[in-house]
Design a protein around this motif. Structure first.
Motif, short mmCIF file in Angstrom:
data_model
loop_
_atom_site.label_atom_id
_atom_site.label_comp_id
_atom_site.label_asym_id
_atom_site.label_seq_id
_atom_site.Cartn_x
_atom_site.Cartn_y
_atom_site.Cartn_z
N VAL A 23 0.79 -1.23 0.00
CA VAL A 23 0.00 0.00 0.00
C VAL A 23 0.83 1.29 0.00
CG1 VAL A 23 -2.02 -1.05 1.10
CG2 VAL A 23 -0.16 -0.17 2.52
N PHE A 24 2.15 1.21 0.25
CA PHE A 24 2.94 2.44 0.30
C PHE A 24 4.39 2.12 -0.06
CE2 PHE A 24 5.06 6.17 1.75
CZ PHE A 24 4.11 7.18 1.80
N TYR A 25 4.89 2.76 -1.10
CA TYR A 25 6.26 2.53 -1.55
C TYR A 25 6.93 3.86 -1.89
CZ TYR A 25 4.97 -2.39 -2.24
OH TYR A 25 4.55 -3.68 -2.06
N MET A 38 10.58 7.83 -6.84
CA MET A 38 9.19 7.53 -7.19
C MET A 38 8.43 7.19 -5.92
SD MET A 38 7.67 4.34 -9.49
CE MET A 38 8.47 4.89 -11.00
N ILE A 39 7.15 7.56 -5.86
CA ILE A 39 6.32 7.23 -4.71
C ILE A 39 4.99 6.67 -5.20
CG2 ILE A 39 5.37 9.58 -4.55
CD1 ILE A 39 5.30 9.18 -1.49
N LYS A 40 4.51 5.64 -4.48
CA LYS A 40 3.23 5.00 -4.79
C LYS A 40 2.48 4.81 -3.47
CE LYS A 40 5.56 2.03 -8.23
NZ LYS A 40 5.72 0.62 -8.67
N PHE A 41 1.19 5.17 -3.45
CA PHE A 41 0.42 5.02 -2.22
C PHE A 41 -1.06 5.08 -2.53
CE2 PHE A 41 1.45 9.40 -2.97
CZ PHE A 41 0.31 10.12 -2.65
N ILE A 67 -11.33 5.78 -2.79
CA ILE A 67 -9.92 5.44 -2.66
C ILE A 67 -9.28 5.49 -4.04
CG2 ILE A 67 -8.24 3.69 -1.99
CD1 ILE A 67 -10.25 2.64 0.01
N THR A 68 -8.13 6.14 -4.13
CA THR A 68 -7.43 6.29 -5.40
C THR A 68 -5.97 5.92 -5.20
OG1 THR A 68 -8.88 8.14 -5.99
CG2 THR A 68 -6.87 7.86 -7.29
N GLY A 69 -5.44 5.10 -6.10
CA GLY A 69 -4.01 4.83 -6.10
C GLY A 69 -3.27 5.97 -6.78
N ILE A 70 -2.19 6.43 -6.16
CA ILE A 70 -1.45 7.59 -6.66
C ILE A 70 0.01 7.21 -6.88
CG2 ILE A 70 -0.70 9.95 -6.19
CD1 ILE A 70 -3.66 9.80 -6.66
N PRO A 101 -2.71 -3.69 -5.56
CA PRO A 101 -3.55 -2.58 -6.04
C PRO A 101 -2.77 -1.46 -6.72
CG PRO A 101 -3.39 -2.57 -3.64
CD PRO A 101 -2.82 -3.86 -4.10
N LEU A 102 -1.54 -1.23 -6.30
CA LEU A 102 -0.79 -0.11 -6.85
C LEU A 102 -0.12 -0.42 -8.18
CD1 LEU A 102 0.75 1.43 -3.62
CD2 LEU A 102 -1.02 2.40 -5.08
#
Length: 259
Positions: A23-25, A38-41, A67-70, A101-102
């Motif tokens: 869920v968070f990178y 790079m960021i993913k959350f 909920i949105t993946g960014i 999900p991301l």
């Protein structure tokens, strides 16, 4: 400032509970002015409304989700006014996969095309307890959750359910060792000294975003008196409220039953 406002809006809505472990990178790629992070959350921010035209006349607007993946990432751009530049993109994901999900397909939006670098760091107060910089250059929620679970299971028989805190090395990877105690510094999300911290959660307690952009208009980049491109640097720290956890002490003398 508008770019940083986008980051603040998205990161302030960070959510992760009951959404799995991936869920968070934050992917670390370079340092300082050579950084291409790079960021993913996942966030509660609403996705950008999109109009879809079907059969030439029917216009539909996709429904908004909670909920949105960014993603935020950089891509090499063509040289502008003789200066190598990068383009900052923001990706939105609204159709998630159960496993990851991301990593589902999404829509990319161009944010700015005169970017020099993007540097992202995550606050982990447990690192400072070991004498390291608490601002970690990378983050992997799956690893954090997995290591925390192992730590809780290992501590259960000996400590009657009181979890210990794993030691962490300089690369933010959990390593085996004795429980860590003490005050690892000041949490930027609260502005208060940290005492008796819980093990790290899936997301950091704060994220620092620094971006360097070239000043200019259109296909021109402004230069100083020596002819060098003018590089402007901006930074912000965004608290992640869903990362804040408190220890709840239980009183064994209350006489409550097991239920």
């Amino acid at each position: 400032e508008e770019i940083l406002t986008l980051f603040r809006m998205d990161l302030s809505g960070t959510i992760w509970r009951q959404l799995g472990t991936r869920v968070f990178y934050v992917i670390d790629n370079g340092e300082l002015e050579y950084s291409r992070d790079m960021i993913k959350f996942l966030s509660t921010v609403e996705p950008t409304p999109r109009e879809e035209i079907a059969q030439g006349s029917t216009v539909q607007v996709t429904g908004l989700r909670t909920i949105t993946g960014i993603w935020y990432f950089l891509k090499p751009n063509q040289a502008i006014d003789g200066v190598p530049t990068l383009t900052l993109y923001r990706k939105e994901i609204v159709e998630f996969s159960d496993e990851d999900p991301l990593e589902a397909p999404g829509q990319n939006y161009e944010v700015y095309d005169k970017v020099a670098y993007l540097n992202i760091k995550c606050y982990d107060g447990y690192r400072s307890a070991q004498g390291f910089d608490p601002w970690a250059p990378a983050w992997d929620s799956e690893t954090m959750i997995h290591e925390e679970q192992l730590d809780l299971e290992a501590a259960q028989p000996a400590n009657e359910g009181i979890a210990k805190v794993t030691k962490r090395n300089e690369r933010n990877a959990p390593v085996s060792g004795a429980p860590v105690s003490g005050a690892p510094g000041v949490n930027p999300a609260t502005g208060q000294a940290e005492t008796d911290l819980l093990p790290p959660a899936a997301v950091p307690s704060a994220v620092r975003v620094e971006i360097g952009i070239y000043a200019g208009h259109g296909n021109r980049i402004e230069r100083d008196l020596q002819g060098s491109p003018i590089l402007k640097k901006y930074a912000t720290i965004v608290p992640i409220l869903t990362a804040q956890r408190v220890r709840i002490e239980t009183d064994e003398d209350l006489g409550l039953d097991d239920e």
